[in-house]
Design a protein around this motif. Structure first.
Motif, PDB file in Angstrom:
ATOM      1  N   PHE A 198       3.493  -5.436  -7.923  1.00 49.78           N
ATOM      2  CA  PHE A 198       4.702  -6.146  -8.380  1.00 49.78           C
ATOM      3  C   PHE A 198       5.164  -7.209  -7.375  1.00 49.78           C
ATOM      4  N   GLY A 199       4.231  -7.814  -6.686  1.00 44.47           N
ATOM      5  CA  GLY A 199       4.588  -8.863  -5.739  1.00 44.47           C
ATOM      6  C   GLY A 199       5.108  -8.362  -4.407  1.00 44.47           C
ATOM      7  N   ILE A 200       5.105  -7.053  -4.197  1.00 44.16           N
ATOM      8  CA  ILE A 200       5.568  -6.468  -2.940  1.00 44.16           C
ATOM      9  C   ILE A 200       4.364  -5.848  -2.222  1.00 44.16           C
ATOM     10  N   GLN A 201       4.216  -6.154  -0.946  1.00 48.73           N
ATOM     11  CA  GLN A 201       3.152  -5.584  -0.128  1.00 48.73           C
ATOM     12  C   GLN A 201       3.770  -4.823   1.042  1.00 48.73           C
ATOM     13  N   HIS A 217       4.211   0.718  13.187  1.00 45.96           N
ATOM     14  CA  HIS A 217       4.621  -0.671  12.953  1.00 45.96           C
ATOM     15  C   HIS A 217       4.340  -1.028  11.498  1.00 45.96           C
ATOM     16  N   THR A 218       5.388  -1.237  10.707  1.00 47.97           N
ATOM     17  CA  THR A 218       5.241  -1.516   9.279  1.00 47.97           C
ATOM     18  C   THR A 218       5.780  -2.905   8.941  1.00 47.97           C
ATOM     19  N   GLN A 219       5.348  -3.398   7.786  1.00 44.34           N
ATOM     20  CA  GLN A 219       5.828  -4.705   7.320  1.00 44.34           C
ATOM     21  C   GLN A 219       5.957  -4.718   5.805  1.00 44.34           C
ATOM     22  N   ILE A 220       7.026  -5.354   5.326  1.00 47.43           N
ATOM     23  CA  ILE A 220       7.234  -5.562   3.890  1.00 47.43           C
ATOM     24  C   ILE A 220       7.135  -7.057   3.615  1.00 47.43           C
ATOM     25  N   LYS A 221       6.222  -7.436   2.708  1.00 46.30           N
ATOM     26  CA  LYS A 221       6.097  -8.828   2.291  1.00 46.30           C
ATOM     27  C   LYS A 221       6.534  -8.943   0.831  1.00 46.30           C
ATOM     28  N   ASN A 222       7.467  -9.822   0.591  1.00 45.17           N
ATOM     29  CA  ASN A 222       7.964 -10.045  -0.763  1.00 45.17           C
ATOM     30  C   ASN A 222       7.465 -11.402  -1.249  1.00 45.17           C
ATOM     31  N   ALA A 223       6.431 -11.365  -2.106  1.00 40.33           N
ATOM     32  CA  ALA A 223       5.854 -12.607  -2.627  1.00 40.33           C
ATOM     33  C   ALA A 223       6.537 -13.058  -3.915  1.00 40.33           C
ATOM     34  N   ARG A 299       9.905  -1.169  -8.024  1.00 44.00           N
ATOM     35  CA  ARG A 299       8.791  -1.704  -7.237  1.00 44.00           C
ATOM     36  C   ARG A 299       8.532  -0.852  -5.991  1.00 44.00           C
ATOM     37  N   ASN A 300       8.500   0.447  -6.175  1.00 46.41           N
ATOM     38  CA  ASN A 300       8.304   1.361  -5.049  1.00 46.41           C
ATOM     39  C   ASN A 300       6.880   1.245  -4.511  1.00 46.41           C
ATOM     40  N   GLN A 301       6.730   1.513  -3.217  1.00 50.85           N
ATOM     41  CA  GLN A 301       5.443   1.407  -2.544  1.00 50.85           C
ATOM     42  C   GLN A 301       5.171   2.676  -1.740  1.00 50.85           C
TER      43      GLN A 301
END
Length: 322
Positions: A198-201, A217-223, A299-301
């Motif tokens: 859903f465009g979220i990584q 170390h985590t990262q959220i990318k919202n495309a 849009r859960n991951q």
């Protein structure tokens, strides 16, 4: 003749008794005088003591308070401990904030100076001398973070190595510096763990270890163009065969620290967070599951960390922490 001898004996006896009484009185007076002259502060101590020198003193900040106005002090991290020197002042956290304390005079025009001590989450100690003023010069004070560069020689003499129970033998200051260093370096060392839909990584960029703690170390990318509002992140150990069926096989891991934990990731933006947890290893039949939930959204991951990934965590070199 006998009468004269008895009289002389009585006379000398009376003189002796009087002399003894005077000696007792003098001794009592001397003792009372010593008690009066005996110092109750300063350099006098009952036992063998070493004087505290000024290089051991933590200089306090001066702070003015009043009855009709509130003074706010903003600290660089969450407040863990507050102690007030007297009932002349009242203090408490400002609303739901964790790093702001509000202070007021409880009594108008109190004359005796009092003090306040504060310990913050990253292990910093602050002390204040507080006096009453009709119009305080400073109503809103920001305490500068003396750990802004992590160099020991640049720390002022009011910084302290305060240890907190949940971090074990690790200094909160070191935890703070490691988290910040990982965040600022922003290197992706792990390239096979993450999820995207859903465009979220949601990515795991690195696993680090130091002194009994793990750093994720985590990262959220919202495309997408729609902001991603974070509800919560859950970390737990689950059985490989039942991770999606039941909570009975779950062991929840509560982060000790979360550096740069944001509440929203804007459209076409990215945010990274470093979680600090206790050092763990996982049996072969279990795995570490990290879940990210969107507030009022779907849009859960989630992604899985295996034990072989944890045991390959990169060791932090304190000398390279910036």
């Amino acid at each position: 003749m006998r009468k004269y001898m008895i009289a002389f004996a009585l006379l000398f006896g009376a003189i002796g008794i009087n002399a003894q009484t005077e000696d007792s009185t003098n001794e009592l007076l001397q003792e009372e005088l010593q008690q009066v002259l005996k110092p109750s502060w300063g350099d006098y101590y009952e036992g063998l003591s070493k004087k505290i020198t000024f290089d051991r003193m933590i200089p306090p900040y001066g702070l003015e308070v009043t009855f009709d106005k509130t003074v706010h002090v903003i600290f660089p991290s969450a407040i863990r401990y507050v102690d007030l020197g007297s009932n002349n002042i009242v203090a408490g956290k400002a609303g739901t904030s964790e790093n702001v304390i509000r202070i007021k005079a409880a009594i108008r025009n109190f004359e005796t100076e009092t003090n306040m001590a504060v310990i913050t989450e990253e292990g910093s100690y602050y002390t204040f001398n507080i006096k009453y003023a009709d119009e305080p010069e400073k109503l809103n004070v920001e305490m500068k973070d003396f750990m802004n560069d992590g160099i020991a020689i640049n720390k002022p003499n009011n910084s302290m190595e305060i240890y907190l129970k949940e971090l074990g033998s690790e200094s909160p200051r070191m935890v703070y510096l490691i988290n910040r260093s990982i965040y600022q370096n922003d290197k992706r060392l792990v390239k096979h763990i993450g999820s995207k839909r859903f465009g979220i990584q949601y990515l795991l960029k690195g696993i680090f270890t130091h002194n009994g703690l793990l750093y994720l170390h985590t990262q959220i990318k919202n495309a997408s163009n729609v902001p991603f509002d974070i509800d919560f992140v859950r970390i737990k150990i689950v059985d490989k065969k039942m991770s999606k069926q039941t909570a009975i096989q779950e062991t929840v891991i509560y982060p000790l620290r979360a550096y740069n934990f944001v509440s929203q990731v804007g459209g076409n933006k990215a945010e990274q967070t470093v979680f600090t947890i206790d050092k763990i290893t996982i049996p072969d039949d279990k795995q570490l599951l990290i879940e990210l939930f969107e507030k009022n959204g779907g849009r859960n991951q989630s992604f899985i960390i295996e034990n072989e990934d944890l045991i390959r965590a990169r060791v932090i070199n304190e000398l390279k922490v910036q």
